[in-house]
Design a protein around this motif. Structure first.
Motif, PDB file in Angstrom:
ATOM      1  N   ALA A 211      -4.177  -1.429   3.689  1.00  0.00           N
ATOM      2  CA  ALA A 211      -4.797  -0.732   2.554  1.00  0.00           C
ATOM      3  C   ALA A 211      -6.314  -0.883   2.547  1.00  0.00           C
ATOM      4  O   ALA A 211      -7.016  -0.097   1.884  1.00  0.00           O
ATOM      5  N   GLN A 212      -6.839  -1.859   3.280  1.00  0.00           N
ATOM      6  CA  GLN A 212      -8.279  -2.108   3.257  1.00  0.00           C
ATOM      7  C   GLN A 212      -9.066  -1.034   3.996  1.00  0.00           C
ATOM      8  O   GLN A 212     -10.201  -0.718   3.614  1.00  0.00           O
ATOM      9  N   ALA A 213      -8.505  -0.483   5.068  1.00  0.00           N
ATOM     10  CA  ALA A 213      -9.258   0.473   5.890  1.00  0.00           C
ATOM     11  C   ALA A 213      -9.683   1.711   5.098  1.00  0.00           C
ATOM     12  O   ALA A 213     -10.875   2.041   5.060  1.00  0.00           O
ATOM     13  N   PRO A 214      -8.764   2.441   4.441  1.00  0.00           N
ATOM     14  CA  PRO A 214      -9.216   3.594   3.652  1.00  0.00           C
ATOM     15  C   PRO A 214     -10.103   3.196   2.481  1.00  0.00           C
ATOM     16  O   PRO A 214     -10.973   3.974   2.074  1.00  0.00           O
ATOM     17  N   GLN A 215      -9.922   1.984   1.969  1.00  0.00           N
ATOM     18  CA  GLN A 215     -10.767   1.532   0.866  1.00  0.00           C
ATOM     19  C   GLN A 215     -12.202   1.317   1.329  1.00  0.00           C
ATOM     20  O   GLN A 215     -13.155   1.657   0.621  1.00  0.00           O
ATOM     21  N   LEU A 216     -12.373   0.749   2.519  1.00  0.00           N
ATOM     22  CA  LEU A 216     -13.716   0.584   3.088  1.00  0.00           C
ATOM     23  C   LEU A 216     -14.408   1.939   3.243  1.00  0.00           C
ATOM     24  O   LEU A 216     -15.599   2.076   2.956  1.00  0.00           O
ATOM     25  N   LEU A 217     -13.644   2.921   3.664  1.00  0.00           N
ATOM     26  CA  LEU A 217     -14.176   4.268   3.840  1.00  0.00           C
ATOM     27  C   LEU A 217     -14.526   4.890   2.485  1.00  0.00           C
ATOM     28  O   LEU A 217     -15.604   5.480   2.310  1.00  0.00           O
TER      29      LEU A 217
ATOM     30  N   GLY B 295      -1.051   7.049   8.440  1.00  0.00           N
ATOM     31  CA  GLY B 295      -0.457   7.420   7.161  1.00  0.00           C
ATOM     32  C   GLY B 295      -1.314   7.038   5.970  1.00  0.00           C
ATOM     33  O   GLY B 295      -1.315   7.734   4.943  1.00  0.00           O
ATOM     34  N   ARG B 296      -2.052   5.953   6.083  1.00  0.00           N
ATOM     35  CA  ARG B 296      -2.923   5.512   4.988  1.00  0.00           C
ATOM     36  C   ARG B 296      -4.044   6.524   4.774  1.00  0.00           C
ATOM     37  O   ARG B 296      -4.434   6.810   3.637  1.00  0.00           O
ATOM     38  N   ILE B 297      -4.595   7.035   5.871  1.00  0.00           N
ATOM     39  CA  ILE B 297      -5.680   8.024   5.771  1.00  0.00           C
ATOM     40  C   ILE B 297      -5.138   9.352   5.246  1.00  0.00           C
ATOM     41  O   ILE B 297      -5.754  10.001   4.380  1.00  0.00           O
ATOM     42  N   PHE B 298      -3.976   9.759   5.752  1.00  0.00           N
ATOM     43  CA  PHE B 298      -3.362  11.006   5.290  1.00  0.00           C
ATOM     44  C   PHE B 298      -3.132  10.966   3.780  1.00  0.00           C
ATOM     45  O   PHE B 298      -3.485  11.909   3.062  1.00  0.00           O
ATOM     46  N   ASN B 299      -2.544   9.887   3.289  1.00  0.00           N
ATOM     47  CA  ASN B 299      -2.259   9.785   1.859  1.00  0.00           C
ATOM     48  C   ASN B 299      -3.532   9.804   1.029  1.00  0.00           C
ATOM     49  O   ASN B 299      -3.587  10.430  -0.032  1.00  0.00           O
ATOM     50  N   ALA B 300      -4.574   9.122   1.506  1.00  0.00           N
ATOM     51  CA  ALA B 300      -5.838   9.111   0.768  1.00  0.00           C
ATOM     52  C   ALA B 300      -6.446  10.512   0.716  1.00  0.00           C
ATOM     53  O   ALA B 300      -6.987  10.931  -0.317  1.00  0.00           O
ATOM     54  N   ALA B 301      -6.346  11.245   1.831  1.00  0.00           N
ATOM     55  CA  ALA B 301      -6.916  12.588   1.888  1.00  0.00           C
ATOM     56  C   ALA B 301      -6.132  13.579   1.037  1.00  0.00           C
ATOM     57  O   ALA B 301      -6.718  14.378   0.292  1.00  0.00           O
ATOM     58  N   ILE B 302      -4.814  13.525   1.108  1.00  0.00           N
ATOM     59  CA  ILE B 302      -3.985  14.501   0.393  1.00  0.00           C
ATOM     60  C   ILE B 302      -3.777  14.125  -1.076  1.00  0.00           C
ATOM     61  O   ILE B 302      -3.939  14.948  -1.980  1.00  0.00           O
ATOM     62  N   ASP B 303      -3.440  12.860  -1.320  1.00  0.00           N
ATOM     63  CA  ASP B 303      -3.118  12.445  -2.691  1.00  0.00           C
ATOM     64  C   ASP B 303      -4.359  12.204  -3.545  1.00  0.00           C
ATOM     65  O   ASP B 303      -4.337  12.427  -4.753  1.00  0.00           O
ATOM     66  N   GLU B 304      -5.433  11.716  -2.908  1.00  0.00           N
ATOM     67  CA  GLU B 304      -6.624  11.340  -3.669  1.00  0.00           C
ATOM     68  C   GLU B 304      -7.831  12.235  -3.381  1.00  0.00           C
ATOM     69  O   GLU B 304      -8.926  11.990  -3.883  1.00  0.00           O
ATOM     70  N   ASN B 305      -7.609  13.271  -2.573  1.00  0.00           N
ATOM     71  CA  ASN B 305      -8.673  14.228  -2.232  1.00  0.00           C
ATOM     72  C   ASN B 305      -9.904  13.578  -1.614  1.00  0.00           C
ATOM     73  O   ASN B 305     -11.040  14.012  -1.854  1.00  0.00           O
TER      74      ASN B 305
ATOM     75  N   GLY C 105       0.812  -1.218   0.000  1.00  0.00           N
ATOM     76  CA  GLY C 105       0.000   0.000   0.000  1.00  0.00           C
ATOM     77  C   GLY C 105       0.840   1.260   0.000  1.00  0.00           C
ATOM     78  O   GLY C 105       1.978   1.280  -0.488  1.00  0.00           O
ATOM     79  N   SER C 106       0.289   2.323   0.578  1.00  0.00           N
ATOM     80  CA  SER C 106       0.992   3.606   0.586  1.00  0.00           C
ATOM     81  C   SER C 106       2.239   3.562   1.465  1.00  0.00           C
ATOM     82  O   SER C 106       3.194   4.300   1.233  1.00  0.00           O
ATOM     83  N   TYR C 107       2.257   2.669   2.463  1.00  0.00           N
ATOM     84  CA  TYR C 107       3.439   2.552   3.325  1.00  0.00           C
ATOM     85  C   TYR C 107       4.600   1.931   2.555  1.00  0.00           C
ATOM     86  O   TYR C 107       5.720   2.453   2.569  1.00  0.00           O
ATOM     87  N   GLY C 108       4.335   0.826   1.878  1.00  0.00           N
ATOM     88  CA  GLY C 108       5.367   0.213   1.055  1.00  0.00           C
ATOM     89  C   GLY C 108       5.853   1.145  -0.035  1.00  0.00           C
ATOM     90  O   GLY C 108       7.052   1.206  -0.345  1.00  0.00           O
ATOM     91  N   ALA C 109       4.919   1.902  -0.614  1.00  0.00           N
ATOM     92  CA  ALA C 109       5.287   2.872  -1.658  1.00  0.00           C
ATOM     93  C   ALA C 109       6.189   3.960  -1.091  1.00  0.00           C
ATOM     94  O   ALA C 109       7.164   4.377  -1.736  1.00  0.00           O
ATOM     95  N   ALA C 110       5.885   4.405   0.132  1.00  0.00           N
ATOM     96  CA  ALA C 110       6.711   5.437   0.772  1.00  0.00           C
ATOM     97  C   ALA C 110       8.125   4.921   1.028  1.00  0.00           C
ATOM     98  O   ALA C 110       9.109   5.615   0.783  1.00  0.00           O
ATOM     99  N   GLN C 111       8.230   3.688   1.514  1.00  0.00           N
ATOM    100  CA  GLN C 111       9.551   3.106   1.763  1.00  0.00           C
ATOM    101  C   GLN C 111      10.318   2.875   0.465  1.00  0.00           C
ATOM    102  O   GLN C 111      11.544   3.033   0.421  1.00  0.00           O
ATOM    103  N   THR C 112       9.598   2.535  -0.582  1.00  0.00           N
ATOM    104  CA  THR C 112      10.252   2.348  -1.882  1.00  0.00           C
ATOM    105  C   THR C 112      10.863   3.654  -2.370  1.00  0.00           C
ATOM    106  O   THR C 112      12.020   3.693  -2.817  1.00  0.00           O
TER     107      THR C 112
END
Length: 357
Positions: free
Chosen positions: A216-222, A235-245, A29-36
């Motif tokens: 990755a499932q939690a923000p997707q459920l939302l 961090g998953r919620i932050f990325n969804a809010a900022i990157d995906e509006n 998810g966004s965490y693995g992407a951040a570490q990459t």
């Protein structure tokens, strides 16, 4: 002679290829992407060592299986703090010498630069992350959830709730939602009455819970509207809010924070290169780079010096979005690795029985 030379050449070629690759297992998810972006790509560019990121819903599980089977294919693993302690105690991780870690950018030795508890016998902190809950602001146009108690108030805030499927960080949330101050959670949870109280609180919303397992499932459920609020990794919620509006709002009251660790599985095939990767990733620069990719706090003092860290969008100030921001710590709980190392099996056994009842 020709056949012998060919065999030798192939053996050398295979050995060289093996030495030239580090496999890192993380959470996807966004965490693995951040570490990459923050660790894997720049480490490869600087060192010339090929590095691959692979995903797992919980890296502790396959790492334990690999080491016990004597078939380790991973060099570096990202682990929750309690898992890093437990697997180290079980002899499944390699010890890490703190003196091998680079000094901070201001020259402070690593052992003094890292925050307390951020270096353990077999792990080095990559960030401080948090279990929070978040809601979809479009579902609540008037009154807004502001406390951990609101998560359990389905009368005032109707709708489905998302919760991680497991005892850890769910029983604590239940107690705080039932009015137990963060400072008394583990004292309460360490008694039969406290455990009963946590499960009774979960009973109050059991019919409204949708369980998630991967981060990755939690923000997707939302996002899909299956729940109106959910616990999640901040961090998953932050990325969804900022990157995906996405119209997601984090509630910091009752957050549960802890260190995430890089460790080396016992018998990792590329030990030396694995340590080079950890030294690079947990340097001042590596930790700052990570905090520019996802809203988890750096575990080094030097990484927090010199002004606010700015997100990769070039404009969002990360301070107020980090678990360690002072205002976010007012009713926050530091996850107790001691408690979970001692009680993980028994409480998950009870949780699974409760789930099935």
């Amino acid at each position: 002679m020709k056949k012998l030379f060919l065999t030798t050449a192939l053996t050398c070629s295979t050995a060289f290829a093996a030495q030239a690759e580090v496999v890192v297992m993380s959470w996807g998810g966004s965490y693995g992407a951040a570490q990459t972006e923050a660790h894997v790509k720049p480490f490869m560019a600087e060192s010339g060592i090929k590095t691959t990121m692979i995903d797992s819903d919980n890296p502790a599980v396959p790492i334990k299986a690999q080491v016990e089977a004597g078939n380790v294919t991973v060099d570096v693993v990202s682990l929750e703090y309690a898992d890093a302690i437990r697997l180290c105690d079980e002899g499944l991780l390699e010890p890490i010498d703190p003196s091998s870690l680079p000094a901070g950018s201001d020259g402070t030795p690593a052992i003094d630069d890292f925050l307390p508890g951020a270096i353990t016998e077999c792990g080095v902190s990559t960030d401080i992350w948090s279990n929070i809950y978040a809601y979809d602001s479009t579902k609540f146009p008037d009154a807004k959830p502001t406390t951990i108690a609101d998560f359990f108030d389905t009368e005032k805030f109707p709708g489905k709730r998302g919760l991680k499927k497991g005892a850890k960080a769910v029983l604590e949330v239940a107690l705080m939602g039932d009015g137990v101050p963060a400072s008394e959670v583990y004292e309460t949870l360490n008694t039969p009455e406290g455990i009963d109280r946590a499960f009774k609180k979960l009973d109050s919303i059991k019919k409204d819970i949708i369980w998630w397992e991967a981060g990755a499932q939690a923000p997707q459920l939302l996002a899909d509207g299956e729940v109106v609020m959910t616990t999640a990794y901040n961090g998953r919620i932050f990325n969804a809010a900022i990157d995906e509006n996405k119209p997601f709002v984090i509630v910091w009251d009752g957050q549960i924070y802890e260190n995430e660790m890089y460790s080396i599985p016992k018998g990792a095939p590329h030990m030396e290169d694995a340590m080079k990767f950890i030294e690079y990733a947990t340097s001042t620069e590596g930790l700052r780079a990570s905090a520019q990719q996802i809203s988890y706090g750096p575990a080094r003092k030097s990484a927090n010096l010199g002004g606010d860290i700015i997100y990769k969008d070039g404009k969002t100030v990360m301070g107020p979005n980090l678990p360690t921001y002072p205002a976010n710590l007012e009713n926050a709980l530091e996850s107790s690795f001691e408690f979970w190392v001692d009680h993980d099996s028994e409480l998950n056994e009870r949780f699974n029985a409760w789930l099935a009842s």
